[in-house]
Design an enzyme around this catalytic site. Structure first.
Site, short mmCIF file in Angstrom:
data_model
loop_
_atom_site.label_atom_id
_atom_site.label_comp_id
_atom_site.label_asym_id
_atom_site.label_seq_id
_atom_site.Cartn_x
_atom_site.Cartn_y
_atom_site.Cartn_z
N SER A 4 0.82 -1.21 0.00
CA SER A 4 0.00 0.00 0.00
C SER A 4 0.85 1.26 0.00
O SER A 4 1.94 1.30 0.58
CB SER A 4 -0.89 0.00 1.24
OG SER A 4 -1.47 1.28 1.45
N TYR A 16 -1.91 5.61 -4.28
CA TYR A 16 -2.89 6.67 -4.02
C TYR A 16 -2.24 7.96 -4.46
O TYR A 16 -1.06 8.20 -4.16
CB TYR A 16 -3.20 6.78 -2.52
CG TYR A 16 -4.20 5.79 -1.99
CD1 TYR A 16 -5.42 5.59 -2.62
CD2 TYR A 16 -3.94 5.09 -0.81
CE1 TYR A 16 -6.35 4.70 -2.10
CE2 TYR A 16 -4.87 4.19 -0.29
CZ TYR A 16 -6.07 4.01 -0.95
OH TYR A 16 -7.00 3.14 -0.44
N THR A 64 -5.49 2.72 -7.19
CA THR A 64 -6.77 2.51 -6.52
C THR A 64 -7.70 3.67 -6.84
O THR A 64 -7.35 4.83 -6.63
CB THR A 64 -6.56 2.37 -5.00
OG1 THR A 64 -5.77 1.20 -4.77
CG2 THR A 64 -7.89 2.20 -4.28
N LYS A 73 -7.74 -0.61 -9.51
CA LYS A 73 -8.36 -1.38 -8.43
C LYS A 73 -9.57 -0.61 -7.91
O LYS A 73 -9.45 0.55 -7.52
CB LYS A 73 -7.35 -1.57 -7.29
CG LYS A 73 -7.92 -2.20 -6.03
CD LYS A 73 -6.82 -2.51 -5.04
CE LYS A 73 -7.32 -3.14 -3.77
NZ LYS A 73 -8.01 -2.22 -2.87
N HIS A 93 -13.44 -2.38 -2.16
CA HIS A 93 -12.56 -1.98 -1.06
C HIS A 93 -12.96 -2.68 0.24
O HIS A 93 -12.88 -2.13 1.33
CB HIS A 93 -12.61 -0.46 -0.89
CG HIS A 93 -11.32 0.17 -0.45
ND1 HIS A 93 -10.46 0.80 -1.30
CD2 HIS A 93 -10.75 0.28 0.79
CE1 HIS A 93 -9.43 1.28 -0.62
NE2 HIS A 93 -9.57 0.97 0.65
C1 FMN Z 1 -7.22 -2.44 7.11
C2 FMN Z 1 -7.39 -2.26 5.61
C3 FMN Z 1 -6.63 -1.30 4.96
C4 FMN Z 1 -6.74 -1.15 3.57
N1 FMN Z 1 -5.93 -0.25 2.94
C5 FMN Z 1 -5.94 -0.20 1.58
C6 FMN Z 1 -5.00 0.61 0.89
O1 FMN Z 1 -4.15 1.27 1.50
N2 FMN Z 1 -5.07 0.64 -0.47
C7 FMN Z 1 -5.99 -0.09 -1.18
O2 FMN Z 1 -6.01 -0.04 -2.40
N3 FMN Z 1 -6.88 -0.89 -0.54
C8 FMN Z 1 -6.86 -0.97 0.81
N4 FMN Z 1 -7.75 -1.81 1.45
C9 FMN Z 1 -8.67 -2.65 0.65
C10 FMN Z 1 -8.04 -4.01 0.33
O3 FMN Z 1 -7.01 -3.87 -0.63
C11 FMN Z 1 -9.07 -4.99 -0.25
O4 FMN Z 1 -9.74 -4.37 -1.33
C12 FMN Z 1 -10.12 -5.48 0.74
O5 FMN Z 1 -9.57 -5.61 2.05
C13 FMN Z 1 -10.67 -6.83 0.30
O6 FMN Z 1 -11.66 -7.27 1.14
P1 FMN Z 1 -11.45 -8.37 2.30
O7 FMN Z 1 -10.82 -7.64 3.45
O8 FMN Z 1 -12.85 -8.83 2.58
O9 FMN Z 1 -10.58 -9.48 1.76
C14 FMN Z 1 -7.66 -1.95 2.85
C15 FMN Z 1 -8.43 -2.90 3.51
C16 FMN Z 1 -8.31 -3.07 4.88
C17 FMN Z 1 -9.12 -4.13 5.57
O1 173 Z 2 -8.43 2.10 5.22
C1 173 Z 2 -8.40 1.89 4.00
O2 173 Z 2 -9.21 1.13 3.45
C2 173 Z 2 -7.43 2.57 3.16
O3 173 Z 2 -7.49 2.38 1.97
C3 173 Z 2 -6.39 3.47 3.73
C4 173 Z 2 -6.05 4.65 3.06
C5 173 Z 2 -5.09 5.50 3.63
C6 173 Z 2 -4.49 5.18 4.83
C7 173 Z 2 -4.82 4.01 5.47
C8 173 Z 2 -5.76 3.13 4.92
#
Ligand code: FMN
Ligand code: 173
Length: 381
Positions: free
Chosen positions: A105, A129, A154, A250, A274
């Site tokens: 990320s 991002y 994303t 994404k 997401h």
């Molecule tokens: C704690 C957390 C942080 C996330 N941070 C990001 C991120 O920084 N960038 C991003 O593209 N998706 C982020 N996502 C989305 C995940 O990439 C993914 O789309 C999602 O967790 C998939 O669903 P699942 O948790 O049911 O497997 C985050 C998800 C979670 C749970």
């Molecule tokens: O929390 C999230 O899903 C996420 O995408 C994110 C974005 C910036 C900082 C931390 C998490």
């Protein structure tokens, strides 16, 4: 004994300070979309074929010219350093040991170079991002130099989703922890208030980017998910100028957006809402998948994430046309439970479940999985 991802989830809930577990679990608004991801996967039916030789079952796939031992990878998640110090390095190690992909990320607590260097044999994609174009440009250049194989933009976070547990805990920018959050943290065996924003070693390094992007302003913007909302289809040309490798989007759910992505020369899509953390009214990832796959018609790979909790869920995603699926929260449950070993245990668990499912279906390769849709009803197709 931990025999499924739910067991790891329960352990993560016990191991983590409450605000960290809430942040991971966090869904937007009322959690409808998150639950839909799970219940729509549960509703998919796959029909076994009998009396086929399943002595050898091959779970491998090829993506952008690279072989993956298993048809899943680890999705990018921000702030993995909250779950474990150097959390991204631990996840990357677990992924590399099992021949699967790790996506880093933009909101990492580690420098992207250090994550690569810690698992040099692994396969890595960089998630992007765009908060400031300069900073994004730097990240892209550094990812290219460090050997990241694909860039994942994303596109479903023009603004943060409404995560009410984070609000109640005071986990937001500016950071104002509630008294309860502070108490949970000071009484936690591995935690101290020093590890939180405005002071914390791990947060001080927040990013990915390191260098200029490590500035307090950029960190605050990232935590607040204050994105550059002028990023549009034409912006992809700018990214193309900086990045020669595969470029993926994404957060695609609409078939017309899938067609626009083709028009703009994108190399792959990740169907995703997401993990239910953004628009609570979005369709489930698994139900949106076949519509996007139909629009793409085999021209570029289509991946999916959202709600994968069993190896059988991966089989369902592949049957409905995904080239591979990604794990979000389950990888973090493993990481919280036992660091790299815990994440590896989750990967191996899902691999074993997938292998059993394919054997039960009479599918000896992942390309045979779509055949299991025949004879079933109600599969979003
Ligand atoms: C704690 C957390 C942080 C996330 N941070 C990001 C991120 O920084 N960038 C991003 O593209 N998706 C982020 N996502 C989305 C995940 O990439 C993914 O789309 C999602 O967790 C998939 O669903 P699942 O948790 O049911 O497997 C985050 C998800 C979670 C749970
Ligand atoms: O929390 C999230 O899903 C996420 O995408 C994110 C974005 C910036 C900082 C931390 C998490």
């Amino acid at each position: 004994m931990r025999i499924n991802t739910e067991d790891f989830r329960r352990q993560a809930r016990k191991s983590l300070p409450r605000f960290v577990f809430d942040y991971i679990e966090g869904a937007a608004d009322d959690g409808h979309c998150l639950r839909r991801n799970l219940s729509d996967l549960a509703a998919v039916e796959l029909t076994p074929r009998i009396l086929r030789d399943t002595t050898a079952v091959d779970t491998s796939i090829e993506v952008f010219g690279r072989k993956w031992a298993l048809p899943f990878g680890i999705a990018p998640t921000g702030l993995n350093g909250l779950v474990r110090p150097r959390g991204d390095g631990l996840l990357a190690t677990a992924a590399a040991r099992n021949g699967i992909l790790f996506a880093l990320s933009t909101a990492s607590n580690m420098r992207l170079e250090d994550v690569r260097a810690g698992a040099p044999d692994g396969m890595h994609w960089m998630q992007l991002y765009v908060m400031h174009r300069d900073m994004a440009g730097q990240i892209v250049e550094r990812a290219a130099r460090s050997g990241y194989e694909a860039l994942v933009l994303t596109v479903d976070v023009p603004v943060s989703g409404n995560r009410e547990p984070d609000l109640r805990n005071g986990f937001r920018m500016p950071f104002k922890p509630t008294a309860k959050l502070a108490w949970d943290v000071v009484t936690h065996p591995r935690w101290s208030m020093r590890m939180l924003p405005n002071g914390a070693p791990d947060f001080a390094n927040l990013t990915t980017a390191g260098g200029d992007a490590g500035s307090a302003n950029v960190q605050a913007a990232l935590l607040a998910r204050a994105m550059d909302r002028s990023v549009v289809w034409d912006t992809l040309a700018w990214l193309r100028g900086l990045w020669r490798g595969p470029l993926l989007l994404k957060g695609v759910l609409h078939p017309d957006d899938a067609r626009l992505a083709l028009d703009h020369g994108v190399d792959g899509l990740i169907v995703s809402n997401h993990g239910g953390r953004q628009n609570d009214a979005s369709p489930s990832a698994i139900s949106a998948l076949p519509r996007v796959v139909a629009a793409i018609d085999g021209r570029i790979p289509v991946f999916m994430d959202g709600g994968i909790r069993r190896g059988g869920d991966i089989a369902k995603a592949l049957a409905l046309g995904a080239s591979a699926a990604f794990l979000g929260r389950p990888a973090l449950y493993g990481l919280a439970t036992d660091g790299a070993e815990g994440a590896e245990a989750v990967i191996k668990l899902l691999a074993a479940e997938l292998l059993r499912t394919m054997t039960l279906l009479g599918a000896t390769s992942v390309s045979a999985l779509p055949g299991a849709l025949e004879g079933a009803s109600g599969n979003f197709t």
